[in-house]
Design a protein around this motif. Structure first.
Motif, PDB file in Angstrom:
ATOM      1  N   GLY A 129       0.784  -1.223   0.000  1.00 54.39           N
ATOM      2  CA  GLY A 129       0.000   0.000   0.000  1.00 54.39           C
ATOM      3  C   GLY A 129       0.814   1.271   0.000  1.00 54.39           C
ATOM      4  N   THR A 130       2.108   1.159  -0.256  1.00 51.99           N
ATOM      5  CA  THR A 130       2.984   2.326  -0.333  1.00 51.99           C
ATOM      6  C   THR A 130       3.163   2.736  -1.791  1.00 51.99           C
ATOM      7  OG1 THR A 130       4.195   1.660   1.642  1.00 51.99           O
ATOM      8  CG2 THR A 130       5.271   3.227   0.184  1.00 51.99           C
ATOM      9  N   VAL A 131       2.962   4.006  -2.064  1.00 44.08           N
ATOM     10  CA  VAL A 131       3.186   4.506  -3.411  1.00 44.08           C
ATOM     11  C   VAL A 131       4.647   4.942  -3.525  1.00 44.08           C
ATOM     12  CG1 VAL A 131       2.536   6.897  -2.926  1.00 44.08           C
ATOM     13  CG2 VAL A 131       2.264   6.012  -5.220  1.00 44.08           C
ATOM     14  N   ARG A 132       5.255   4.632  -4.659  1.00 42.70           N
ATOM     15  CA  ARG A 132       6.653   5.002  -4.916  1.00 42.70           C
ATOM     16  C   ARG A 132       6.708   5.766  -6.225  1.00 42.70           C
ATOM     17  NH1 ARG A 132      11.435   3.255  -7.489  1.00 42.70           N
ATOM     18  NH2 ARG A 132      13.296   3.246  -6.150  1.00 42.70           N
ATOM     19  N   ILE A 133       7.181   7.008  -6.174  1.00 45.86           N
ATOM     20  CA  ILE A 133       7.243   7.865  -7.355  1.00 45.86           C
ATOM     21  C   ILE A 133       8.673   8.356  -7.543  1.00 45.86           C
ATOM     22  CG2 ILE A 133       6.411   9.977  -8.443  1.00 45.86           C
ATOM     23  CD1 ILE A 133       3.815   9.663  -7.017  1.00 45.86           C
ATOM     24  N   GLU A 134       9.194   8.173  -8.750  1.00 44.97           N
ATOM     25  CA  GLU A 134      10.536   8.642  -9.102  1.00 44.97           C
ATOM     26  C   GLU A 134      10.427   9.853 -10.020  1.00 44.97           C
ATOM     27  OE1 GLU A 134      12.877   5.647 -10.905  1.00 44.97           O
ATOM     28  OE2 GLU A 134      12.855   4.298  -9.165  1.00 44.97           O
ATOM     29  N   VAL A 135      11.195  10.884  -9.706  1.00 46.88           N
ATOM     30  CA  VAL A 135      11.333  12.065 -10.569  1.00 46.88           C
ATOM     31  C   VAL A 135      12.805  12.125 -10.975  1.00 46.88           C
ATOM     32  CG1 VAL A 135      11.141  14.558 -10.731  1.00 46.88           C
ATOM     33  CG2 VAL A 135       9.471  13.269  -9.383  1.00 46.88           C
ATOM     34  N   SER A 136      13.072  11.947 -12.258  1.00 52.91           N
ATOM     35  CA  SER A 136      14.467  11.857 -12.705  1.00 52.91           C
ATOM     36  C   SER A 136      14.760  12.859 -13.812  1.00 52.91           C
ATOM     37  CB  SER A 136      14.785  10.436 -13.185  1.00 52.91           C
ATOM     38  OG  SER A 136      13.900  10.039 -14.208  1.00 52.91           O
ATOM     39  N   ASP A 137      16.016  13.292 -13.840  1.00 53.43           N
ATOM     40  CA  ASP A 137      16.476  14.216 -14.877  1.00 53.43           C
ATOM     41  C   ASP A 137      17.889  13.814 -15.283  1.00 53.43           C
ATOM     42  OD1 ASP A 137      18.633  15.851 -13.431  1.00 53.43           O
ATOM     43  OD2 ASP A 137      16.935  16.090 -12.063  1.00 53.43           O
ATOM     44  N   ARG A 138      18.408  14.461 -16.311  1.00 49.23           N
ATOM     45  CA  ARG A 138      19.777  14.225 -16.779  1.00 49.23           C
ATOM     46  C   ARG A 138      20.639  15.476 -16.626  1.00 49.23           C
ATOM     47  NH1 ARG A 138      18.085  11.207 -22.441  1.00 49.23           N
ATOM     48  NH2 ARG A 138      16.790   9.559 -21.475  1.00 49.23           N
ATOM     49  N   GLY A 139      20.210  16.330 -15.725  1.00 49.07           N
ATOM     50  CA  GLY A 139      20.943  17.569 -15.518  1.00 49.07           C
ATOM     51  C   GLY A 139      22.025  17.432 -14.468  1.00 49.07           C
ATOM     52  N   ARG A 140      22.522  18.563 -13.973  1.00 46.21           N
ATOM     53  CA  ARG A 140      23.623  18.596 -13.017  1.00 46.21           C
ATOM     54  C   ARG A 140      23.108  19.054 -11.662  1.00 46.21           C
ATOM     55  NH1 ARG A 140      27.395  22.492 -11.487  1.00 46.21           N
ATOM     56  NH2 ARG A 140      26.528  24.007 -12.969  1.00 46.21           N
ATOM     57  N   TRP A 141      23.522  18.348 -10.607  1.00 48.14           N
ATOM     58  CA  TRP A 141      23.119  18.719  -9.250  1.00 48.14           C
ATOM     59  C   TRP A 141      23.829  20.007  -8.829  1.00 48.14           C
ATOM     60  CZ3 TRP A 141      19.617  17.224  -5.703  1.00 48.14           C
ATOM     61  CH2 TRP A 141      19.771  17.700  -4.403  1.00 48.14           C
ATOM     62  N   ARG A 142      23.056  20.923  -8.264  1.00 52.92           N
ATOM     63  CA  ARG A 142      23.616  22.181  -7.775  1.00 52.92           C
ATOM     64  C   ARG A 142      23.292  22.324  -6.296  1.00 52.92           C
ATOM     65  NH1 ARG A 142      22.226  22.898 -12.968  1.00 52.92           N
ATOM     66  NH2 ARG A 142      23.631  24.120 -14.298  1.00 52.92           N
ATOM     67  N   GLU A 143      24.303  22.604  -5.509  1.00 52.85           N
ATOM     68  CA  GLU A 143      24.081  22.811  -4.087  1.00 52.85           C
ATOM     69  C   GLU A 143      23.266  24.080  -3.878  1.00 52.85           C
ATOM     70  OE1 GLU A 143      24.688  20.724  -1.816  1.00 52.85           O
ATOM     71  OE2 GLU A 143      25.856  19.322  -3.040  1.00 52.85           O
ATOM     72  N   ARG A 144      22.498  24.091  -2.811  1.00 46.12           N
ATOM     73  CA  ARG A 144      21.632  25.228  -2.518  1.00 46.12           C
ATOM     74  C   ARG A 144      22.457  26.453  -2.142  1.00 46.12           C
ATOM     75  NH1 ARG A 144      17.753  24.552   2.500  1.00 46.12           N
ATOM     76  NH2 ARG A 144      19.753  24.904   3.550  1.00 46.12           N
ATOM     77  N   ALA A 145      22.078  27.583  -2.724  1.00 48.70           N
ATOM     78  CA  ALA A 145      22.750  28.839  -2.376  1.00 48.70           C
ATOM     79  C   ALA A 145      22.324  29.281  -0.984  1.00 48.70           C
ATOM     80  CB  ALA A 145      22.391  29.916  -3.401  1.00 48.70           C
ATOM     81  N   PRO A 146      23.204  30.013  -0.268  1.00 50.66           N
ATOM     82  CA  PRO A 146      22.828  30.494   1.068  1.00 50.66           C
ATOM     83  C   PRO A 146      21.571  31.360   1.004  1.00 50.66           C
ATOM     84  CG  PRO A 146      25.177  30.820   0.661  1.00 50.66           C
ATOM     85  CD  PRO A 146      24.566  30.429  -0.653  1.00 50.66           C
ATOM     86  N   ALA A 147      20.726  31.219   2.022  1.00 54.02           N
ATOM     87  CA  ALA A 147      19.474  31.985   2.060  1.00 54.02           C
ATOM     88  C   ALA A 147      19.760  33.451   2.338  1.00 54.02           C
ATOM     89  CB  ALA A 147      18.555  31.425   3.135  1.00 54.02           C
ATOM     90  N   ILE A 148      19.017  34.314   1.713  1.00 52.76           N
ATOM     91  CA  ILE A 148      19.099  35.746   1.963  1.00 52.76           C
ATOM     92  C   ILE A 148      18.213  36.065   3.159  1.00 52.76           C
ATOM     93  CG2 ILE A 148      18.662  38.029   0.990  1.00 52.76           C
ATOM     94  CD1 ILE A 148      19.076  36.780  -1.764  1.00 52.76           C
ATOM     95  N   SER A 149      18.658  36.919   4.024  1.00 58.51           N
ATOM     96  CA  SER A 149      17.901  37.246   5.228  1.00 58.51           C
ATOM     97  C   SER A 149      16.492  37.709   4.883  1.00 58.51           C
ATOM     98  CB  SER A 149      18.630  38.347   6.009  1.00 58.51           C
ATOM     99  OG  SER A 149      17.883  38.726   7.135  1.00 58.51           O
ATOM    100  N   GLY A 150      15.519  37.128   5.574  1.00 54.34           N
ATOM    101  CA  GLY A 150      14.123  37.511   5.347  1.00 54.34           C
ATOM    102  C   GLY A 150      13.456  36.753   4.241  1.00 54.34           C
ATOM    103  N   GLN A 151      14.188  35.873   3.533  1.00 54.86           N
ATOM    104  CA  GLN A 151      13.578  35.126   2.434  1.00 54.86           C
ATOM    105  C   GLN A 151      13.604  33.634   2.727  1.00 54.86           C
ATOM    106  OE1 GLN A 151      15.419  36.033  -1.283  1.00 54.86           O
ATOM    107  NE2 GLN A 151      14.641  38.129  -1.346  1.00 54.86           N
ATOM    108  N   TYR A 152      12.649  32.931   2.128  1.00 59.68           N
ATOM    109  CA  TYR A 152      12.611  31.477   2.234  1.00 59.68           C
ATOM    110  C   TYR A 152      13.120  30.903   0.920  1.00 59.68           C
ATOM    111  CZ  TYR A 152      10.096  31.040   6.629  1.00 59.68           C
ATOM    112  OH  TYR A 152       9.751  31.053   7.945  1.00 59.68           O
ATOM    113  N   ARG A 153      14.332  30.259   0.982  1.00 56.72           N
ATOM    114  CA  ARG A 153      14.866  29.635  -0.218  1.00 56.72           C
ATOM    115  C   ARG A 153      15.252  28.199   0.110  1.00 56.72           C
ATOM    116  NH1 ARG A 153      19.143  33.072  -3.497  1.00 56.72           N
ATOM    117  NH2 ARG A 153      18.727  31.278  -4.816  1.00 56.72           N
ATOM    118  N   GLY A 154      15.266  27.362  -0.899  1.00 54.52           N
ATOM    119  CA  GLY A 154      15.650  25.977  -0.687  1.00 54.52           C
ATOM    120  C   GLY A 154      14.621  25.176   0.076  1.00 54.52           C
ATOM    121  N   LEU A 155      13.353  25.613   0.054  1.00 47.73           N
ATOM    122  CA  LEU A 155      12.313  24.897   0.788  1.00 47.73           C
ATOM    123  C   LEU A 155      11.787  23.681   0.036  1.00 47.73           C
ATOM    124  CD1 LEU A 155      10.074  27.707   2.297  1.00 47.73           C
ATOM    125  CD2 LEU A 155      11.416  26.023   3.544  1.00 47.73           C
ATOM    126  N   GLY A 156      12.067  23.593  -1.256  1.00 48.25           N
ATOM    127  CA  GLY A 156      11.443  22.553  -2.075  1.00 48.25           C
ATOM    128  C   GLY A 156      11.679  21.156  -1.556  1.00 48.25           C
TER     129      GLY A 156
END
Length: 655
Positions: free
Chosen positions: A471-498
């Motif tokens: 009863g567990t659903v398993r979903i894969e999301v795949s791409d052929r791009g390049r992994w990029r580390e998250r940039a530092p968050a700017i004060s007062g903003q929400y980044r990298g929440l995805g």
């Protein structure tokens, strides 16, 4: 026997009496003989039914669409017993004679046996009142109310509320079995009973189904029920050993006086091959309904109630693909005015008709869902009920198709995949909360691919999902791009929440990175709804907002003027729509200088881009000394997301 002229002196001129009969404002018809041939019908009756009434025609020929709706059976019963019966607000499906379309009506019906002075055949007077408008008005009022569980919790006493809280709120969603349950509590003026049900997925893909009943009512019965349910669930979950589980429940029953003589039916179904092992520990035996409408009871296994001193005995059976295994409590058998044999025959017939979709046609519902809902409605509507009624059903099905989509990573792909994944999950039978959670998680992952994997340029994107045996659903999301580390968050903003939101929504997220691209794997255990029925209308009350015209369009609606001004957002707030929302918030707040209330009740998706836009608008207003008030009532999508990311909001009723 009186002669015709003598009758005239008693009741008046025959032609005058016929005229009065034909002009009565209520629908009246008279049938004759065991075939219920129509021998008289007034104008109101012909207008109500919308068809002529040729004398001598059997009711079955005049109304063939009533087969499976318990009408013919009631006529036969009144004719045989010569005892009158009445049914209030009987929901029927008729056929419009001009268009051929099905129409639903609600009728108050009185069936009065009659012996004619001119013939030896017994007759029956049928008096019908159309109350469809009144019923529709009541249902419309119910649809505007809160969810059935909330509505009942306010109306019922604390005992009934406690019992409902102890029952499962969700049922497993499995690849080869559709499971449904309906629970109708006892009337409000009686104490709650001790019914319970459960469905437990075993490690090998089998499912254990349980329906039980504790003797007595009230808080003690509810507390005892919860203990027995917990013990059986715990002992069945590792391997589905029925004997060991019931032995453990027996030991509890020996120590807890209120558990003695409790009855339990446990059935372990293997959806892969259809094999069933079951035990009826003093409980009514399960039944099997086939897609063609044939239904039969399984033989009792021979075991006694808990703490009776009789060891559990296990029997075997087989469930064909498409057929439905039905477990139930004795509340549906012990209805007022029905002896056991009669109630057993009615349950068997109605369950078969519902499984075959020939009772109250609902082709969009699964056979298991129809059996649970329509069996309770058709039987309880006619007689009422004095005890809790529980029905648990499992339909064996073929495996569902997986979801697989290959496309190009563009902003429009997020919208397409939102719709595709949501439709696939709903088709599996997942509850709305699970659909929202997985849809959000996949949407965040796809958004990451679109905006980060290829640095804004188009590139290949693939989404593949399967429902596993547990009863567990398993979903894969795949791409052929390049992994990029998250940039530092700017004060007062929400980044990298995805990624944070994706993992929090789905329950488990794994990222696999390599030179050929990135694959994000989401896993989430699905659950389907277990319906707690409303004693007033019997049928469940749908949640508000289910009739939204366009689920992909974000509507920004200015509310009537008031201090402060307010807007309402309806629809998805994603990377595609968050920019429009941000611009409107800036305009309506005057760049942060004016107060504004934002009602998020109707938001269907609140992605990380939308969270960032709301947070930015809140911060801008705070800097200018104004206030942006976010309103997200409890249970809404927005309330769940805003709580997850710790953004202040109000959860009361809509402003």
């Amino acid at each position: 026997m009186e002669k015709p002229d003598e009758c005239d002196r008693v009741v008046g001129d025959a032609a005058f009496v016929r005229g009065v009969f034909d002009e009565l404002p209520i629908a009246v018809a008279v049938t004759q003989g065991p075939e219920h041939r129509l021998v008289a019908a007034n104008t109101a009756y012909r207008a109500l039914t919308g068809r002529p009434a040729p004398a001598g025609t059997p009711i079955r020929e005049l109304f063939p669409e009533l087969a499976g709706q318990q009408v013919y059976e009631l006529l036969d019963r009144v004719y045989a017993s010569e005892l009158p019966e009445a049914i209030r607000e009987w929901r029927m499906h008729l056929v419009d004679q001009e268009t051929g379309a099905a129409i639903e009506v609600s009728l108050n019906c009185h069936f009065l046996p009659h012996r004619s002075m001119t013939t030896t055949d017994r007759s029956m007077i049928v008096i019908v009142t159309d109350v469809s408008d009144r019923v529709r008005e009541r249902h419309a009022a119910q649809q505007r109310a809160e969810l059935a569980e909330q509505r009942y919790a306010r109306a019922a006493d604390v005992i009934a509320s406690l019992q409902r809280a102890l029952l499962p709120t969700g049922l497993p969603v499995l690849p080869r079995a559709r499971i449904a349950a309906s629970y109708l509590p006892a009337e409000v003026d009686t104490a709650a009973g001790g019914d319970w049900f459960d469905a437990i997925v075993l490690p090998d893909g089998r499912v254990a189904l349980v329906v039980g009943d504790v003797v007595g009512h009230g808080v003690a019965a509810s507390a005892t029920m919860s203990q027995l349910r917990a013990v059986l669930h715990d002992r069945l979950e590792p391997d589905g050993d029925i004997v060991a589980a019931l032995a453990a429940a027996d030991r509890v029953a020996d120590r807890v006086p209120g558990a003695r003589a409790a009855t339990v039916c446990v059935a372990v179904l293997d959806p892969a091959d259809g094999s069933i092992r079951y035990c009826t520990a003093g409980h009514p035996p399960p039944l099997i309904a086939s897609p063609g409408g044939a239904a039969r009871y399984l033989p009792p296994s021979g075991s006694g109630p808990l703490a009776s001193g009789r060891p559990p005995a296990v029997a075997a059976a087989h469930l064909d693909e498409g057929s439905v295994l039905v477990l139930y409590s004795d509340g549906i058998m012990e209805r007022p005015g029905r002896h056991h044999e009669q109630a057993s025959a009615e349950l068997l017939q109605v369950a078969g008709d519902a499984a075959a979709d020939r009772a109250l046609p609902d082709p969009e519902a699964t056979a298991a869902r129809r059996v649970c809902d329509q069996t309770v409605e058709l039987l309880v509507r006619a007689t009422g009920h004095i005890d809790d009624v529980t029905v648990l059903a499992a339909q064996r099905t073929g495996p569902p198709a997986p979801v697989h989509l290959e496309t190009v990573a563009t902003p429009d792909a997020v919208r397409v995949l939102h719709r595709t994944v949501a439709g696939w999950l709903a088709g599996l039978g997942a509850a709305g909360g699970d659909v929202v959670a997985v849809q959000h998680a996949v949407g965040e992952l796809v958004t990451n691919v679109v905006y980060h994997a290829y640095a804004g340029a188009p590139g290949p994107l693939a989404v593949a999902g399967t429902l596993r045996p547990d009863g567990t659903v398993r979903i894969e999301v795949s791409d052929r791009g390049r992994w990029r580390e998250r940039a530092p968050a700017i004060s007062g903003q929400y980044r990298g929440l995805g990624l944070v939101m994706a993992e929090a929504m789905a329950g488990h997220l794994r990222i696999e990175r390599g030179p050929g691209g990135t694959t994000a794997i989401v896993t989430h255990r699905l659950a389907g709804p277990a319906r707690l029925l409303d004693p007033d209308g019997i049928t469940p009350v749908p949640p508000p907002g289910t009739d939204r015209a366009d689920p992909e369009l974000l509507l920004i609606l200015e509310q009537p003027a008031g201090p402060p001004p307010a807007i309402r957002l309806d629809g998805p707030i994603t990377a595609l729509t968050s920019g429009m929302m941000a611009r409107e918030l800036q305009r309506l707040t005057g760049g942060g200088t004016r107060d504004l209330t934002v009602d998020l009740t109707g938001v269907t998706v609140l992605a990380s881009a939308g969270v960032a836009a709301l947070q930015q608008a809140v911060a801008v207003c705070r800097e200018h000394g104004s206030h942006l008030r976010l309103h997200a009532p409890s249970g809404t999508v927005a309330q769940h997301v805003l709580s997850l990311v710790a953004i202040a909001h109000e959860t009361g009723k809509s402003p």
